[in-house]
Design a protein around this motif. Structure first.
Motif, PDB file in Angstrom:
ATOM      1  N   LEU A  27       0.829  -1.203   0.000  1.00 22.60           N
ATOM      2  CA  LEU A  27       0.000   0.000   0.000  1.00 22.60           C
ATOM      3  C   LEU A  27       0.863   1.253   0.000  1.00 22.60           C
ATOM      4  CD1 LEU A  27      -2.854  -1.029   2.476  1.00 22.60           C
ATOM      5  CD2 LEU A  27      -2.870  -1.090  -0.042  1.00 22.60           C
ATOM      6  N   CYS A  28       2.028   1.150   0.634  1.00 19.18           N
ATOM      7  CA  CYS A  28       3.006   2.242   0.572  1.00 19.18           C
ATOM      8  C   CYS A  28       4.326   1.639   0.111  1.00 19.18           C
ATOM      9  CB  CYS A  28       3.180   2.919   1.923  1.00 19.18           C
ATOM     10  SG  CYS A  28       4.467   4.195   1.878  1.00 19.18           S
ATOM     11  N   SER A 147      12.944  12.527   3.330  1.00 13.12           N
ATOM     12  CA  SER A 147      12.775  11.101   3.022  1.00 13.12           C
ATOM     13  C   SER A 147      11.624  10.889   2.055  1.00 13.12           C
ATOM     14  CB  SER A 147      12.539  10.297   4.309  1.00 13.12           C
ATOM     15  OG  SER A 147      13.671  10.349   5.134  1.00 13.12           O
ATOM     16  N   VAL A 148      10.541  11.614   2.257  1.00 13.35           N
ATOM     17  CA  VAL A 148       9.383  11.508   1.364  1.00 13.35           C
ATOM     18  C   VAL A 148       9.770  11.976  -0.035  1.00 13.35           C
ATOM     19  CG1 VAL A 148       7.058  12.379   0.891  1.00 13.35           C
ATOM     20  CG2 VAL A 148       7.692  11.734   3.230  1.00 13.35           C
ATOM     21  N   PRO A 158       4.635   7.768  -9.072  1.00 13.36           N
ATOM     22  CA  PRO A 158       3.917   7.804  -7.792  1.00 13.36           C
ATOM     23  C   PRO A 158       2.418   8.070  -7.930  1.00 13.36           C
ATOM     24  CG  PRO A 158       5.423   9.671  -7.980  1.00 13.36           C
ATOM     25  CD  PRO A 158       5.658   8.802  -9.165  1.00 13.36           C
ATOM     26  N   ASP A 159       2.002   8.652  -9.048  1.00 13.53           N
ATOM     27  CA  ASP A 159       0.574   8.952  -9.222  1.00 13.53           C
ATOM     28  C   ASP A 159      -0.283   7.692  -9.340  1.00 13.53           C
ATOM     29  OD1 ASP A 159       1.103  11.678  -9.126  1.00 13.53           O
ATOM     30  OD2 ASP A 159       1.396  11.815 -11.298  1.00 13.53           O
ATOM     31  N   VAL A 162      -2.284   5.379  -5.673  1.00 10.57           N
ATOM     32  CA  VAL A 162      -3.661   5.422  -5.164  1.00 10.57           C
ATOM     33  C   VAL A 162      -4.557   4.484  -5.966  1.00 10.57           C
ATOM     34  CG1 VAL A 162      -5.700   6.875  -4.821  1.00 10.57           C
ATOM     35  CG2 VAL A 162      -3.447   7.725  -4.160  1.00 10.57           C
ATOM     36  N   GLU A 163      -4.463   4.560  -7.279  1.00 14.80           N
ATOM     37  CA  GLU A 163      -5.294   3.692  -8.128  1.00 14.80           C
ATOM     38  C   GLU A 163      -4.965   2.222  -7.904  1.00 14.80           C
ATOM     39  OE1 GLU A 163      -4.862   4.951 -12.185  1.00 14.80           O
ATOM     40  OE2 GLU A 163      -5.280   7.041 -11.643  1.00 14.80           O
ATOM     41  N   ARG A 164      -3.678   1.898  -7.800  1.00 14.71           N
ATOM     42  CA  ARG A 164      -3.265   0.511  -7.552  1.00 14.71           C
ATOM     43  C   ARG A 164      -3.792   0.025  -6.202  1.00 14.71           C
ATOM     44  NH1 ARG A 164       2.200   0.586  -6.374  1.00 14.71           N
ATOM     45  NH2 ARG A 164       1.483   0.532  -4.252  1.00 14.71           N
ATOM     46  N   ASN A 165      -3.707   0.885  -5.188  1.00 15.56           N
ATOM     47  CA  ASN A 165      -4.218   0.514  -3.863  1.00 15.56           C
ATOM     48  C   ASN A 165      -5.717   0.254  -3.910  1.00 15.56           C
ATOM     49  OD1 ASN A 165      -1.675   0.748  -2.807  1.00 15.56           O
ATOM     50  ND2 ASN A 165      -2.065   2.669  -1.732  1.00 15.56           N
ATOM     51  N   GLN A 166      -6.450   1.083  -4.627  1.00 15.59           N
ATOM     52  CA  GLN A 166      -7.899   0.884  -4.736  1.00 15.59           C
ATOM     53  C   GLN A 166      -8.217  -0.452  -5.389  1.00 15.59           C
ATOM     54  OE1 GLN A 166      -9.154   4.457  -6.777  1.00 15.59           O
ATOM     55  NE2 GLN A 166      -9.237   5.638  -4.882  1.00 15.59           N
TER      56      GLN A 166
END
Length: 186
Positions: A27-28, A147-148, A158-159, A162-166
């Motif tokens: 997720l991260c 670090s981020v 990185p965009d 969110v879609e992959r997590n969903q």
């Protein structure tokens, strides 16, 4: 692990969530490295009021500011006794941001939010997508801006996170999420 060992241990439950959900489901994608290097500080706050939590947050922000990232890169401040209601918790985030400003840490550290009732704006209460930010207990995640920035710059796109997590959470579903975090399951 057995249920009797960790049933009332918020840090053990948080570690399990971090390993199985955040890292295990990716997720991260930035979490795996700091977990592998043992650079995550887990803190259990006994705070029972927002003011006491704000003081604990100030202490942890100062510690993170003053500690080399090779030792502690990020902190999970778990606070099971205060801000159990998500809307109260969400309101508290303004005080957390004001604290960062008052400590002159804007642009140096940031506070990310995780809560058992987490709900993204515009989402339904039971939407599985909310689970990407649902932790076993209310917590404040303290991160170093440097670090981020480095992690995001090194990640190909990185965009898409969110879609992959969903998609991952929809595939897993609520039952899969529950089984993932059950004590003793792998």
């Amino acid at each position: 692990m057995t249920a009797s060992t960790n049933a009332s241990d918020p840090i053990a439950e948080t570690r399990r969530w971090l390993q199985r959900a955040v890292v295990g489901l990716n997720l991260c994608p930035f979490a795996k490295a700091v977990v592998a290097k043992d650079q995550v500080r887990f803190v259990l706050s006994g705070a029972a009021t927002p003011d006491a939590l704000l003081q604990a947050l100030a202490d942890e922000l100062a510690l993170l500011r003053d500690t080399p990232p090779e030792t502690v890169d990020t902190t999970l401040l778990v606070h099971p006794r205060v801000l159990a209601d998500f809307y109260d918790y969400n309101d508290f985030l303004g005080a957390a941001d004001a604290l960062l400003a008052s400590m002159d840490l804007e642009g140096v550290l940031q506070v990310a939010s995780f809560h058992p009732q987490y709900r993204f704006a515009g989402s339904g209460e039971d939407d599985i997508e909310n689970f990407s930010n649902r932790s076993p207990h209310p917590m404040l995640h303290l991160l170093r801006e440097d670090s981020v920035t480095r992690a995001v710059a090194a990640y190909p796109d990185p965009d898409v996170i969110v879609e992959r997590n969903q998609r991952t959470l929809r595939r897993l579903g609520r039952d899969g999420w529950r089984r993932l975090l059950e004590d003793g399951s792998e």
